[in-house]
Design a protein around this motif. Structure first.
Motif, PDB file in Angstrom:
ATOM      1  N   LYS A  33       0.823  -1.213   0.000  1.00 21.44           N
ATOM      2  CA  LYS A  33       0.000   0.000   0.000  1.00 21.44           C
ATOM      3  C   LYS A  33       0.854   1.259   0.000  1.00 21.44           C
ATOM      4  CE  LYS A  33      -4.045  -1.877   2.389  1.00 21.44           C
ATOM      5  NZ  LYS A  33      -5.113  -1.645   3.368  1.00 21.44           N
ATOM      6  N   GLY A  79      -8.700   2.024  -3.573  1.00 22.09           N
ATOM      7  CA  GLY A  79      -7.766   0.956  -3.934  1.00 22.09           C
ATOM      8  C   GLY A  79      -6.663   1.368  -4.898  1.00 22.09           C
ATOM      9  N   GLU A  97       1.066  -5.091   4.091  1.00 19.13           N
ATOM     10  CA  GLU A  97       0.128  -5.567   5.104  1.00 19.13           C
ATOM     11  C   GLU A  97      -0.204  -7.025   4.831  1.00 19.13           C
ATOM     12  OE1 GLU A  97      -2.793  -2.056   5.936  1.00 19.13           O
ATOM     13  OE2 GLU A  97      -3.929  -3.844   5.399  1.00 19.13           O
ATOM     14  N   GLU A  98      -0.385  -7.793   5.849  1.00 18.49           N
ATOM     15  CA  GLU A  98      -0.803  -9.192   5.701  1.00 18.49           C
ATOM     16  C   GLU A  98      -2.087  -9.236   4.868  1.00 18.49           C
ATOM     17  OE1 GLU A  98      -3.206 -11.677   9.052  1.00 18.49           O
ATOM     18  OE2 GLU A  98      -2.300  -9.834   9.771  1.00 18.49           O
ATOM     19  N   VAL A 122      -5.597 -10.331   4.489  1.00 18.52           N
ATOM     20  CA  VAL A 122      -6.608 -10.814   5.440  1.00 18.52           C
ATOM     21  C   VAL A 122      -7.709 -11.549   4.673  1.00 18.52           C
ATOM     22  CG1 VAL A 122      -8.301 -10.136   7.199  1.00 18.52           C
ATOM     23  CG2 VAL A 122      -6.175  -8.832   6.954  1.00 18.52           C
ATOM     24  N   GLU A 146     -16.577  -7.226   5.369  1.00 16.97           N
ATOM     25  CA  GLU A 146     -15.971  -5.935   5.701  1.00 16.97           C
ATOM     26  C   GLU A 146     -17.027  -5.118   6.437  1.00 16.97           C
ATOM     27  OE1 GLU A 146     -12.963  -4.053   3.093  1.00 16.97           O
ATOM     28  OE2 GLU A 146     -13.773  -5.387   1.569  1.00 16.97           O
ATOM     29  N   GLU A 177      -8.700   0.680   8.063  1.00 19.25           N
ATOM     30  CA  GLU A 177      -8.223   2.076   8.086  1.00 19.25           C
ATOM     31  C   GLU A 177      -9.313   2.987   8.636  1.00 19.25           C
ATOM     32  OE1 GLU A 177      -7.322   3.492   4.191  1.00 19.25           O
ATOM     33  OE2 GLU A 177      -9.307   3.109   3.411  1.00 19.25           O
TER      34      GLU A 177
END
Ligand code: ADP
Length: 378
Positions: free
Chosen positions: A144, A152, A181-182, A184, A189, A266
C-alpha cells in the motif's frame, strides 16, 4: 449565543456537498475551497474559492472568511492545516489528528500502540525487500502507498517476488513511500461512523460494506453479525478515534475474519461513503452530526429510523454528461431516495451518486435497491 457561523470546507466533492446541505438546513453558511470552479459543493455557494492549499495567500483569505474549518479528505498535508491553525482558526479534525491518519503506516503504528487490533504490517524499504517482508507476512500480502490512496488506487495484491517488483515500480512511480500488510481472508468488511465533541461520543450502527473493484458498492445497515460482534466493532471504532485524539466525524473500516476476529483496515477523518445511508436511515445523518461536531454543538441521535437501510453507489455507466439520463424510470420506485452529486462529467466507474432504501424487511429493500441501481443511467 451562536451567530450565523460560516464553516469552511477544504474540498468541494460530494462529501462537502452533502455536509453543506446539512449546514444550510441548520441555518449555517459555508465556504468551499476547491481546485476547480463549479465543484459539487462549490456550485452551492457564493463563497467559492478556486485554487489550492499550497497558495498561502488564498488559504489566508479562505481562513479569514470562515469561523471554523473542516475537510472532506485526508490528503491535505497536515502542515497546511497547521498553517491555518497558526492564523488563529480552528481546524476540526485538527492538524495533529490528520498527521496521525494521513500516512497509513503512521496510522497503523498509532492504532497498534493503542492496543487496537490491526493486520500485521511492515515497512517496504526497497525493490529487493520481498524475502524480508514475506518472512513476516507470508507469501501473499498487500502493498500500500502510505499516502494518497483511495478506492484501492494505491494498493497492490502481491503473491510472489515478480509481482512484488512490479507493484513496487508501479506504486513508487506516483507515491514515494510504501508499506505492506498481511493479506486478510475476511468473511465480511464492516464500517462504523463515530462522532465526537468535547462532551459526547456516539457511534452509528455498524454496517457491512461490499466492495467491487476495491470501491465501496453496497452498504447494509446494520451488519448481519451477532450483537456481541456489533458491540465489539463499535467499541473498537471509539478506541480508534481516541487513539488519534480525534474530534469531529470519523469512518472506521474493519475486517471480520472467518473466526470472528475484528481487525481495523483504516480510518477516515471525515464523512464516509459507508455512512451515506444515515441521511434517510438514521434520526440524524452523518453529515448533520459532522456539522454539529465541528461547531461543538449537541449531537443528534444516531439510531436507525427503520430496522434496516441499504445504500448502493451509482457509478458512472458511460463517459458523458454527469446527469441522469432516465429520470422517469430512475424515480419509478416510490421508496427510493436518489442522490446525484452534480459532477459535470460522468466517467465509467466514477462515483456519481447513490441510492438508499430503508425498511423493515432486508431482503425486500436489498432486492429493490439492486434492481434500481441497474436501471439508473448516469
Ligand atoms: P483505499 O484507502 O484505497 O480505499 P483500502 O486500504 O481501504 O484502500 O483497501 C481497499 C479494499 O482492498 C478494502 O476495502 C479491501 O476489500 C481490500 N483490502 C485492503 N487491505 C486488505 C488486506 N490487508 N487484506 C485483504 N484485503 C484488503
Amino acid at each position: 449565543m451562536i451567530n450565523k457561523k460560516k464553516i469552511g470546507i477544504l474540498g468541494g466533492g460530494q462529501l462537502a456537498r452533502m455536509s453543506a446541505f446539512q449546514a444550510y438546513k441548520l441555518g449555517f453558511d459555508i465556504a468551499i475551497l476547491e481546485k476547480e470552479k463549479n465543484s459539487p459543493a462549490g456550485q452551492l455557494t457564493h463563497n467559492e474559492f478556486v485554487g489550492w492549499v499550497n497558495d498561502d495567500k488564498l488559504l489566508k483569505q479562505f481562513a479569514e472568511e470562515c469561523d471554523i474549518i473542516t475537510l472532506e479528505n485526508e490528503f491535505i498535508d497536515a502542515d497546511r492545516l497547521k498553517f491555518i491553525e497558526s492564523l488563529g482558526k480552528k481546524v476540526i479534525p485538527s492538524s495533529n489528528t490528520i498527521r496521525l491518519i494521513q500516512d497509513k503506516f503512521t496510522q497503523k503504528k498509532t492504532l497498534l500502540k493503542n492496543n487496537i487490533p490491526v493486520p500485521n504490517f511492515i515497512e517496504v524499504k526497497s525493490i529487493n525487500d520481498y524475502e524480508r517482508i514475506s518472512a513476516k507476512l507470508g507469501k501473499r500480502f498487500i502493498v500500500k502507498s502510505r499516502k494518497m490512496g483511495y478506492d484501492g488506487y494505491g494498493n497492490a495484491d502481491v503473491k510472489n517476488v515478480i509481482e512484488f517488483k512490479e507493484a513496487y515500480k508501479k506504486l513508487t512511480n506516483r507515491h514515494s513511500n510504501l508499506y505492506a500488510e498481511e493479506f486478510v481472508k475476511f468473511s465480511k468488511e464492516l464500517a462504523v461512523m463515530v462522532v465526537r465533541t468535547k462532551k459526547e461520543i456516539k457511534t452509528y450502527p455498524v454496517v457491512e460494506t461490499i466492495q467491487k473493484n476495491h470501491i465501496c458498492h453496497t452498504v447494509i445497515a446494520p451488519a448481519q453479525i451477532s450483537k456481541r460482534k456489533l458491540k465489539e466493532a463499535e467499541e473498537i471504532g471509539i478506541e480508534c478515534v481516541k487513539a488519534v485524539k480525534g474530534f469531529g466525524l470519523f469512518g472506521i473500516e474493519m475486517f471480520i475474519d472467518a473466526k470472528g476476529k475484528i481487525l481495523v483496515n483504516e480510518m477516515a477523518p471525515r464523512p464516509h461513503n459507508s455512512g451515506h445511508y444515515t441521511i434517510e436511515g438514521c434520526v440524524t445523518s452523518q453529515f448533520e452530526n459532522h456539522v454539529r461536531a465541528v461547531l461543538n454543538l449537541p449531537l443528534g441521535s444516531t439510531d436507525l429510523v427503520k430496522q434496516y437501510a441499504v445504500m448502493i453507489n451509482l457509478l458512472g455507466k458511460r463517459n458523458g454528461e454527469g446527469t441522469v439520463q432516465n429520470y422517469k424510470e430512475s424515480l419509478g420506485e416510490p421508496n427510493l431516495h436518489l442522490h446525484i452529486y452534480g459532477k459535470a462529467k460522468s466517467r465509467i466507474g466514477r462515483k456519481m451518486g447513490h441510492i438508499t432504501i430503508v425498511g423493515d424487511n432486508l431482503n425486500v429493500i436489498l432486492r429493490k435497491a439492486k434492481q434500481m441501481e441497474k436501471k439508473i443511467i448516469i
